[in-house]
Write an enzyme that holds these catalytic residues in place. Structure first.
Site, PDB file in Angstrom:
ATOM      1  N   GLY A 188     -52.971  19.268  33.833  1.00 10.39           N
ATOM      2  CA  GLY A 188     -53.779  18.023  33.485  1.00 10.39           C
ATOM      3  C   GLY A 188     -52.799  16.798  33.730  1.00 10.39           C
ATOM      4  O   GLY A 188     -51.669  16.930  33.203  1.00 10.39           O
ATOM      5  N   ARG A 199     -54.564  22.820  39.580  1.00 11.44           N
ATOM      6  CA  ARG A 199     -54.218  23.957  38.736  1.00 11.44           C
ATOM      7  C   ARG A 199     -54.336  24.873  40.133  1.00 11.44           C
ATOM      8  O   ARG A 199     -55.153  25.235  40.781  1.00 11.44           O
ATOM      9  CB  ARG A 199     -55.383  24.233  37.991  1.00 11.44           C
ATOM     10  N   ASP A 215     -47.956  23.336  28.867  1.00 12.91           N
ATOM     11  CA  ASP A 215     -47.159  24.752  28.603  1.00 12.91           C
ATOM     12  C   ASP A 215     -47.476  25.750  29.886  1.00 12.91           C
ATOM     13  O   ASP A 215     -46.887  26.593  30.237  1.00 12.91           O
ATOM     14  CB  ASP A 215     -47.596  25.223  27.223  1.00 12.91           C
ATOM     15  N   THR A 248     -48.205  15.976  29.082  1.00 11.73           N
ATOM     16  CA  THR A 248     -49.600  16.607  28.458  1.00 11.73           C
ATOM     17  C   THR A 248     -49.957  15.662  27.606  1.00 11.73           C
ATOM     18  O   THR A 248     -49.238  15.035  26.790  1.00 11.73           O
ATOM     19  CB  THR A 248     -49.384  17.868  28.118  1.00 11.73           C
ATOM     20  N   ASP A 274     -51.835  16.156  25.089  1.00 14.27           N
ATOM     21  CA  ASP A 274     -52.090  16.918  23.714  1.00 14.27           C
ATOM     22  C   ASP A 274     -51.104  16.879  22.974  1.00 14.27           C
ATOM     23  O   ASP A 274     -51.263  17.455  21.568  1.00 14.27           O
ATOM     24  CB  ASP A 274     -52.610  18.282  24.190  1.00 14.27           C
ATOM     25  N   ASP A 308     -48.813  19.191  22.427  1.00 14.59           N
ATOM     26  CA  ASP A 308     -48.597  20.417  21.695  1.00 14.59           C
ATOM     27  C   ASP A 308     -47.579  21.216  22.283  1.00 14.59           C
ATOM     28  O   ASP A 308     -47.461  22.268  22.123  1.00 14.59           O
ATOM     29  CB  ASP A 308     -50.093  21.194  22.012  1.00 14.59           C
ATOM     30  N   ARG A 331     -58.052  21.257  22.559  1.00 14.64           N
ATOM     31  CA  ARG A 331     -58.812  22.336  22.788  1.00 14.64           C
ATOM     32  C   ARG A 331     -57.768  23.210  21.465  1.00 14.64           C
ATOM     33  O   ARG A 331     -58.627  23.842  20.621  1.00 14.64           O
ATOM     34  CB  ARG A 331     -58.580  23.003  23.881  1.00 14.64           C
TER      35      ARG A 331
HETATM   36  P1  ATP Z   1     -52.211  20.900  30.189  1.00 13.04           P
HETATM   37  O1  ATP Z   1     -51.576  21.066  29.110  1.00 13.04           O
HETATM   38  O2  ATP Z   1     -52.186  19.296  30.601  1.00 13.04           O
HETATM   39  O3  ATP Z   1     -53.428  21.598  30.577  1.00 13.04           O
HETATM   40  P2  ATP Z   1     -50.700  22.577  31.829  1.00 13.04           P
HETATM   41  O4  ATP Z   1     -49.382  22.382  32.414  1.00 13.04           O
HETATM   42  O5  ATP Z   1     -50.757  23.540  30.652  1.00 13.04           O
HETATM   43  O6  ATP Z   1     -51.234  21.118  31.587  1.00 13.04           O
HETATM   44  P3  ATP Z   1     -52.170  24.371  33.297  1.00 13.04           P
HETATM   45  O7  ATP Z   1     -53.537  24.428  34.088  1.00 13.04           O
HETATM   46  O8  ATP Z   1     -52.356  25.540  32.127  1.00 13.04           O
HETATM   47  O9  ATP Z   1     -51.626  23.236  32.656  1.00 13.04           O
HETATM   48  O10 ATP Z   1     -51.058  25.218  34.108  1.00 13.04           O
HETATM   49  C1  ATP Z   1     -50.526  24.412  35.564  1.00 13.04           C
HETATM   50  C2  ATP Z   1     -50.365  25.580  36.574  1.00 13.04           C
HETATM   51  O11 ATP Z   1     -49.260  26.603  35.995  1.00 13.04           O
HETATM   52  C3  ATP Z   1     -51.452  26.518  36.819  1.00 13.04           C
HETATM   53  O12 ATP Z   1     -52.647  26.111  37.458  1.00 13.04           O
HETATM   54  C4  ATP Z   1     -50.742  27.746  37.404  1.00 13.04           C
HETATM   55  O13 ATP Z   1     -50.611  27.364  38.798  1.00 13.04           O
HETATM   56  C5  ATP Z   1     -49.242  27.745  36.784  1.00 13.04           C
HETATM   57  N1  ATP Z   1     -49.150  28.917  35.914  1.00 13.04           N
HETATM   58  C6  ATP Z   1     -49.865  28.902  34.587  1.00 13.04           C
HETATM   59  N2  ATP Z   1     -49.561  29.998  33.987  1.00 13.04           N
HETATM   60  C7  ATP Z   1     -48.973  30.656  34.939  1.00 13.04           C
HETATM   61  C8  ATP Z   1     -48.555  32.139  34.996  1.00 13.04           C
HETATM   62  N3  ATP Z   1     -48.471  33.087  34.005  1.00 13.04           N
HETATM   63  N4  ATP Z   1     -48.026  32.454  36.260  1.00 13.04           N
HETATM   64  C9  ATP Z   1     -47.781  31.766  37.236  1.00 13.04           C
HETATM   65  N5  ATP Z   1     -48.245  30.446  37.124  1.00 13.04           N
HETATM   66  C10 ATP Z   1     -48.670  29.820  36.014  1.00 13.04           C
END
Ligand code: ATP
Length: 324
Positions: free
Chosen positions: A11, A72, A103, A126, A128, A130, A172
């Site tokens: 995000g 994503r 994360d 992020t 959040d 978090d 969330r």
């Molecule tokens: P936000 O907290 O704002 O949602 P985020 O970094 O947590 O941001 P995610 O969509 O959860 O956003 O993760 C970003 C990308 O990281 C995912 O689209 C995916 O490509 C990669 N990713 C997440 N988990 C894994 C995993 N277990 N193995 C490999 N890649 C991953």
């Protein structure tokens, strides 16, 4: 290390651009070649990687969103996808990465490092807040201020019509935005995923409050255990059973992700971006650069992902005392 690349993922959050700018300018200052990977892991797999210069990041420090775009990527979750990403990076001779995200992004970075050993430093991007390993995340302060501005406006109309407003903010799994915008906006209640919501207590308090106040603001984090703002409103309305009362729901939604970053977010983003490059050069390999008690701290990805950052107890106490 001579060549590094930076990307934004997951995000988007206001301040990501300031962070990209800091990474690029610090890298150039340290005489590194720096590349931008577009659309996060998706662009790493598709080879959307461009050399960046100092002027490439001119005039972006004040802009929300991310000039590198975000995405994503399901493909990055597969070994085949990560192999393609690795091949694209090695073809360009990239030896280090700066990942700006949350994360999920750091989970991906950890898996990738374990497989291919490319040192990666994360910056906490992020809204959040978090992430363990930093007091605040990049974008959180802007998101809180956006929510606050909306709450102030809703308060005017709530007071004019003696209404009870349920305002849903993002979160969330975490209630940081709800708590800070609730305190700053003078809400009567804040409902967060971290603590069990007692609707009977809320209804009882609303009845008591009616003697002194004609309108009320209730801030609900989208992931509250009692439901989202709409669900909570319906439950409270039924329990309160007062046809003279007017209930309204406002969901702030994606407005909280946009807008010009606040000064606090720009400074935090700039510090994290600069520290990420310095961290790579100092030999950190799978850490997030955060700021704790004013100091830059490097925390292993495993802790950022695995440990939970708790809400500040004093904030919860403040909410209780100030809403009487
Ligand atoms: P936000 O907290 O704002 O949602 P985020 O970094 O947590 O941001 P995610 O969509 O959860 O956003 O993760 C970003 C990308 O990281 C995912 O689209 C995916 O490509 C990669 N990713 C997440 N988990 C894994 C995993 N277990 N193995 C490999 N890649 C991953």
């Amino acid at each position: 290390m001579k060549k590094i690349a930076v990307f934004t993922s997951g995000g988007d959050s206001p301040g990501m651009n300031a962070c990209v700018r800091a990474v690029v300018r610090t890298a150039i200052f340290k005489e590194l070649e720096v590349y931008g990977i577009y659309r996060g892991y998706e662009g790493m797999i598709d080879g959307e990687i461009k050399r960046l210069q100092s002027h490439s990041v001119s005039n972006i420090v004040q802009r929300g969103g991310t000039v590198l775009k975000s995405a994503r990527s399901m493909e990055f979750k597969t070994p085949e996808g990560r192999k393609k990403a690795y091949d694209n990076l090695t073809a360009l001779g990239i030896e280090g990465l700066v990942a700006i995200g949350g994360d999920g992004t750091f989970t991906g970075a950890k898996v990738f490092f374990e497989e291919y050993g490319i040192p990666t430093i994360g910056c906490p991007g992020t809204i959040d807040n978090d992430l363990y390993g930093t007091d605040y995340t990049i974008g959180f302060d802007t998101a809180v201020n956006t929510a606050l501005e909306a709450i102030d406006k809703i308060r005017d109309t709530a007071a004019a019509h003696d209404r009870i407003f349920f305002i849903e903010v993002m979160g969330r799994d975490a209630g940081f935005i709800a708590v800070e915008s609730g305190i700053g906006g003078g809400a009567e209640f804040v409902m967060v995923p971290e603590s069990k919501t007692d609707l009977d207590h809320v209804v009882k308090s609303l009845k008591n409050l009616r003697k002194s106040k004609s309108s009320s603001i209730i801030v609900v984090a989208e992931g509250d255990d009692a439901g989202n703002a709409q669900t909570v409103m319906e439950k409270v309305k039924q329990k309160l059973n007062d046809p003279t009362k007017d209930f309204k729901v406002t969901t702030l939604g994606h407005i909280q992700r946009g807008g010009n970053p606040t000064a606090r977010d720009r400074v935090l983003a700039s510090r994290c971006g600069m520290s990420a490059v310095e961290g790579l050069l100092a030999g950190h390999q799978f850490h997030m650069a955060g700021v704790v008690n004013q100091e830059v701290v490097f925390t292993p990805f495993a802790d950022c992902i695995g440990k939970t950052k708790s809400l500040i107890e004093d904030h919860l106490k403040l909410m209780k005392i100030l809403s009487i």
